[in-house]
Scaffold this motif. Structure first.
Motif, short mmCIF file in Angstrom:
data_model
loop_
_atom_site.label_atom_id
_atom_site.label_comp_id
_atom_site.label_asym_id
_atom_site.label_seq_id
_atom_site.Cartn_x
_atom_site.Cartn_y
_atom_site.Cartn_z
N LYS A 121 -23.26 -11.61 -11.94
CA LYS A 121 -24.56 -11.34 -12.56
C LYS A 121 -24.41 -10.88 -14.02
O LYS A 121 -25.08 -11.39 -14.92
CB LYS A 121 -25.32 -10.25 -11.78
CG LYS A 121 -25.59 -10.60 -10.34
CD LYS A 121 -26.30 -9.47 -9.63
CE LYS A 121 -25.49 -8.18 -9.58
NZ LYS A 121 -24.25 -8.28 -8.78
N THR A 122 -23.53 -9.91 -14.23
CA THR A 122 -23.35 -9.39 -15.58
C THR A 122 -22.79 -10.47 -16.49
O THR A 122 -23.17 -10.60 -17.66
CB THR A 122 -22.44 -8.15 -15.55
OG1 THR A 122 -23.03 -7.19 -14.66
CG2 THR A 122 -22.29 -7.52 -16.92
N TYR A 123 -21.89 -11.28 -15.92
CA TYR A 123 -21.30 -12.39 -16.67
C TYR A 123 -22.39 -13.37 -17.12
O TYR A 123 -22.43 -13.77 -18.29
CB TYR A 123 -20.27 -13.08 -15.76
CG TYR A 123 -19.53 -14.23 -16.40
CD1 TYR A 123 -18.30 -14.03 -17.01
CD2 TYR A 123 -20.06 -15.52 -16.35
CE1 TYR A 123 -17.61 -15.10 -17.59
CE2 TYR A 123 -19.39 -16.58 -16.93
CZ TYR A 123 -18.16 -16.37 -17.54
OH TYR A 123 -17.51 -17.43 -18.10
N ILE B 279 -30.94 -4.74 -19.09
CA ILE B 279 -30.73 -3.59 -18.20
C ILE B 279 -29.83 -4.08 -17.07
O ILE B 279 -30.24 -4.87 -16.22
CB ILE B 279 -32.04 -3.06 -17.59
CG1 ILE B 279 -33.11 -2.83 -18.66
CG2 ILE B 279 -31.78 -1.77 -16.80
CD1 ILE B 279 -34.49 -2.52 -18.07
N ASP B 280 -28.60 -3.61 -17.07
CA ASP B 280 -27.63 -4.06 -16.08
C ASP B 280 -27.64 -3.12 -14.88
O ASP B 280 -27.66 -1.89 -15.06
CB ASP B 280 -26.23 -4.10 -16.74
CG ASP B 280 -25.26 -4.99 -15.98
OD1 ASP B 280 -25.71 -5.82 -15.17
OD2 ASP B 280 -24.04 -4.85 -16.22
N ASP B 281 -27.64 -3.70 -13.69
CA ASP B 281 -27.54 -2.92 -12.45
C ASP B 281 -28.72 -2.01 -12.17
O ASP B 281 -28.54 -0.85 -11.78
CB ASP B 281 -26.23 -2.11 -12.45
CG ASP B 281 -25.15 -2.81 -11.64
OD1 ASP B 281 -25.51 -3.56 -10.71
OD2 ASP B 281 -23.96 -2.62 -11.95
N LEU B 282 -29.90 -2.53 -12.32
CA LEU B 282 -31.09 -1.76 -11.95
C LEU B 282 -31.12 -1.62 -10.42
O LEU B 282 -30.86 -2.57 -9.70
CB LEU B 282 -32.35 -2.50 -12.43
CG LEU B 282 -33.68 -1.79 -12.16
CD1 LEU B 282 -33.82 -0.57 -13.05
CD2 LEU B 282 -34.86 -2.74 -12.39
MG LIG Z 1 -22.45 -6.26 -12.94
#
Ligand SMILES: [Mg+2]
Ligand SMILES: Nc1ncnc2c1ncn2[C@@H]1O[C@H](COP(=O)(O)OP(=O)(O)O)[C@@H](O)[C@H]1O
Length: 236
Positions: free
Chosen positions: A108-110, A163-166
């Motif tokens: 996801k972050t990638y 916003i990462d990892d909400l």
């Molecule tokens: Mg991540």
């Protein structure tokens, strides 16, 4: 806009991103001295992006077509608005948001940083602020000597916000309040927001609250990423 002398797009692994946006390396390195030209905006933006992207994701390239379509949509809207207003630069200001859902480690972050990078090379300018939800709560926690409202404005008013990892942090009245105030403002002003979460789609509202969940539903294109935890398949 600062003049950014041409550099090799391979420096930031930009060739696949340029190809995805139907741009060539020759376009990217156009040396016409025009600081407002799209190639210069692309070079400047890619360089700026590299400053806010964590080292691990510096070369990320989004693979999901929905993610790349979201980027293309924002850039296309920015170009249309530029033309309408006869503005020197195409700026990403308003538009849809993107919600990337999936279990831990699927990428996801990638994908999110791949999107940030791909938007940069379009030649539309976006001013990104990036933060993990956990860091956001830490930054906004009321404490002596810190103006947390000023800090809050930094996120609320960000041109584009990642916003990462909400939903990964423990829920409290405080985190619910931050989620609502932030998402509601971004929702009302239709400010492009890119959100990742490892919460199951059907559990999202329970995790972030109904009011936030409902707004996310309307404002976001939702992409569910499946697969295995890539961190586990890395050889030790
Ligand atoms: Mg991540
Ligand atoms: N499409 C991809 N190509 C190469 N590496 C990837 C890709 N997607 C994810 N990764 C790598 O896999 C690991 C986990 O990805 P990450 O985006 O951090 O997962 P998540 O945010 O879903 O927990 C990271 O090291 C990341 O760089």
């Amino acid at each position: 806009m600062e003049w950014t002398p041409p550099y090799d797009p391979q420096q930031y692994n930009l060739l696949p991103l340029l190809a995805s946006q139907n741009r060539t390396a020759d376009w990217f390195t156009t040396d016409d001295g025009d600081p407002y030209g799209r190639p210069n905006i692309a070079r400047y933006s890619a360089h700026q992006a590299s400053k806010v992207i964590p080292f691990r994701y510096q070369t990320a390239v989004a693979e999901r077509p929905e993610v790349r379509d979201w980027v293309t949509g924002l850039a296309t809207a920015a170009f249309a608005e530029q033309e309408r207003r006869n503005a020197p630069v195409a700026s990403v200001t308003r538009g849809p948001s993107l919600l990337l859902l999936g279990p831990t480690g699927v990428g996801k972050t990638y994908e999110a940083y791949g999107a940030v990078r791909e938007l940069a090379v379009t030649g539309a300018f976006a001013r990104w602020t990036v933060v993990t939800a956990a860091d956001l709560y830490a930054a906004l926690r009321p404490r002596h000597g810190v103006d947390s409202e000023a800090e809050f404005k930094r996120y609320v008013n960000a041109g584009a916000l990642l916003i990462d990892d909400l939903g990964a942090s423990k829920v409290s009245e405080f985190t619910e309040d931050v989620n609502f105030r932030l998402i509601n403002r971004r929702y009302e002003d239709q400010l492009p927001t890119l959100i990742t979460s490892n919460v199951l789609p059907k559990e999202l509202s329970a995790r972030v609250g109904d009011r936030v969940g409902s707004r996310l539903n309307e404002m976001c294109t939702r992409v569910v990423i499946t697969g295995t935890d890539r961190r586990r398949s890395v050889a030790a």
